[in-house]
Design a protein around this motif. Sequence first.
Motif, short mmCIF file in Angstrom:
data_model
loop_
_atom_site.label_atom_id
_atom_site.label_comp_id
_atom_site.label_asym_id
_atom_site.label_seq_id
_atom_site.Cartn_x
_atom_site.Cartn_y
_atom_site.Cartn_z
N LYS A 1 -0.66 40.34 47.18
CA LYS A 1 -0.98 39.61 45.95
C LYS A 1 -0.54 40.41 44.73
O LYS A 1 -0.41 41.63 44.79
CB LYS A 1 -2.48 39.31 45.84
N PHE A 2 -0.34 39.69 43.62
CA PHE A 2 -0.13 40.37 42.34
C PHE A 2 -1.01 39.71 41.28
O PHE A 2 -1.41 38.55 41.39
CB PHE A 2 1.35 40.37 41.93
N PHE A 3 -1.33 40.50 40.23
CA PHE A 3 -2.23 40.04 39.17
C PHE A 3 -1.52 39.06 38.25
O PHE A 3 -0.32 39.19 37.97
CB PHE A 3 -2.75 41.23 38.36
N THR A 4 -2.27 38.07 37.76
CA THR A 4 -1.71 37.10 36.82
C THR A 4 -2.01 37.46 35.37
O THR A 4 -1.49 36.82 34.46
CB THR A 4 -2.26 35.70 37.11
N ASP A 5 -2.85 38.48 35.16
CA ASP A 5 -3.23 38.86 33.79
C ASP A 5 -3.33 40.37 33.69
O ASP A 5 -3.55 41.08 34.70
CB ASP A 5 -4.60 38.25 33.42
N ASP A 6 -3.19 40.88 32.48
CA ASP A 6 -3.52 42.26 32.21
C ASP A 6 -5.05 42.39 32.27
O ASP A 6 -5.77 41.62 31.62
CB ASP A 6 -3.04 42.69 30.82
N LEU A 7 -5.53 43.35 33.06
CA LEU A 7 -6.97 43.49 33.24
C LEU A 7 -7.38 44.94 33.00
O LEU A 7 -6.76 45.87 33.54
CB LEU A 7 -7.39 43.08 34.67
N PRO A 8 -8.43 45.16 32.21
CA PRO A 8 -8.94 46.53 32.03
C PRO A 8 -9.71 46.99 33.25
O PRO A 8 -10.10 46.18 34.11
CB PRO A 8 -9.85 46.40 30.81
N ALA A 9 -9.94 48.27 33.35
CA ALA A 9 -10.71 48.84 34.46
C ALA A 9 -12.09 48.17 34.54
O ALA A 9 -12.73 47.91 33.52
CB ALA A 9 -10.87 50.34 34.27
N GLY A 10 -12.53 47.89 35.76
CA GLY A 10 -13.83 47.27 35.99
C GLY A 10 -13.82 45.76 35.95
O GLY A 10 -14.86 45.12 36.09
N SER A 11 -12.64 45.15 35.75
CA SER A 11 -12.56 43.69 35.66
C SER A 11 -12.74 43.04 37.04
O SER A 11 -12.39 43.61 38.08
CB SER A 11 -11.20 43.27 35.09
N ALA A 12 -13.26 41.83 37.01
CA ALA A 12 -13.44 41.06 38.25
C ALA A 12 -12.08 40.58 38.76
O ALA A 12 -11.26 40.07 38.00
CB ALA A 12 -14.35 39.88 38.00
N VAL A 13 -11.87 40.74 40.05
CA VAL A 13 -10.69 40.18 40.72
C VAL A 13 -11.17 38.97 41.52
O VAL A 13 -12.07 39.08 42.36
CB VAL A 13 -10.03 41.21 41.65
#
Length: 550
Positions: free
Chosen positions: A48-60
């Motif tokens: 998988k790859f992320f669809t958004d820039d996410l800061p540390a601790g973000s929900a996946v």
Amino acid sequence: MEAMDVRVLQIHPNDNVLVALQDLKVGESVTFGGRTYVLVEDVAAKHKFFTDDLPAGSAVMMYGVLVGRTLHDVRAGQWMNTANVAHAAEPYAYRPYRYRWEAPDVSRFKNRSFMGYHRNDGRVGTANYWLFIPTVFCENRNLDVIREAMHRELGYAVTDKYRAKTHMLRELYERGQNVASADLTVKESVVPVDRLFKQVDGIKFLNHQGGCGGIRQDAAILGKLLAAYADHPNVAGVTVLSLGCQNLQVRDFLDDLYALNPKFDKPLLIFEQQRSQSEEQLITDAIRQTFVGLIEADKCVRSPAPLSKLTLGVKCGGSDGFSGISANPAVGHCADLLVALGGTVLLAEFPELCGAEQNLIDRTIDAQAAHKFIRLMKGYSEAAERVGSGFHMNPSPGNIRDGLITDAIKSNGAAKKGGTSPVVDVLDYTERATKPGLNLVCTPGNDVEATTGKAASGATLILFTTGLGTPTGNPVCPVIKVATNSVLAERMADIIDIDCGPVIDGKRTIQQMGEEILEYCIRAASGEVVPKAVQLNQDDFIPWKRGVSL
């Protein structure tokens, strides 16, 4: 309207990751949902790859639920892996039942039946086996001797091609020739001995390492497990071998058996070595009396039974990143079809329901059963944590390598095997399913321990999905292997029965594949097709000692 990129998949609209259906390279652009993503690193198929820039601790989010949290800042188009995401799952609690299920169309199967073995208690088997049970590991050697004698002579031995290959190596060695690169092709297939008893599908042996030497609770649970196998609808008769001095006494086994089924009426032969004159007498008597029992078992013939008499266990092992999007949901649709037809489905592997608990609790009709599920899950999880482990450690290196990087990802995909129907009951290990519909069964995720437990709860067929390949089978319950991808199905065709790769390729829908799986189940239940694990005598049996096994 902008076309979706067929190389990726979003499982749920709330997900913030996309699944790669093909290998994707750094710098490639992927267009999906009106957005274009540029990959910042390679993403292999199944990952998988992320669809958004996410800061540390973000929900996946995946499958519409929390499956992990980022360990540090991540970028859109970045590969999701164990270095940037750790397991996380939402807490769960009982909520009053309000679930509404829309059953699938079963008109295609409404008047269908299978050819099964009818037992006096009303249950119907998909096979007709004679079962040898040792009450203690001390009798394993005697079972091996009997197996060798009866399998070969009565026509139940697996093909002798490997024996022929070994014989070829011996001859080459005795002639002083090179064996390291010798051609070991068996030019003529070895003709197996004709099966003497045509209606007896096999003679099975439950070798195990229990019955004595451990804690008494382990022996007690083993007794219940062996009793469940003796009473299984696929079993025609039973031969029990006991040493005599072990923790699991014959009397304990019989108490468990008649507590489970007070009207148990199958042939039951019991031999205790410490009361016999010699090993030869013990084995000779066991073979002679079992042979007489086989004559009677051979008189039972298949006859029509409604599909409501099927009990289907659903299991996954050697899972990959495609398991939760091809084979598991296809098996889940098959499960829904069977439930709608009045049949029974068993979903187990409690460590692989981590993160899917709330959905299952909300689908559980009976409040007492829902609370039982919560109690079993929490007790199991706490037992693992007490020894420094936990459900989060369930994914194997193979799972992680092929895209299942957290237990919540693995579990939410694994839960798809159970379909979408309401949960009618929750069973502890060795408890028998008595209610038609979807039942949850407490077992480990371990492939063999789980299939062993499903058969004990009454599964008469097991659908086993795999993305990496596994040969797991069961002594009394035919295990049908369902591949998540066509590459595996072609490469390991000797152990795979059904290929769900067409779902990934877009050539089949989940619903179409589920119907094909049910058609195969009907044929297997009728003896018209023999699953590969059965052909190979893949008779795996491991009792769960209720220790920490994930």
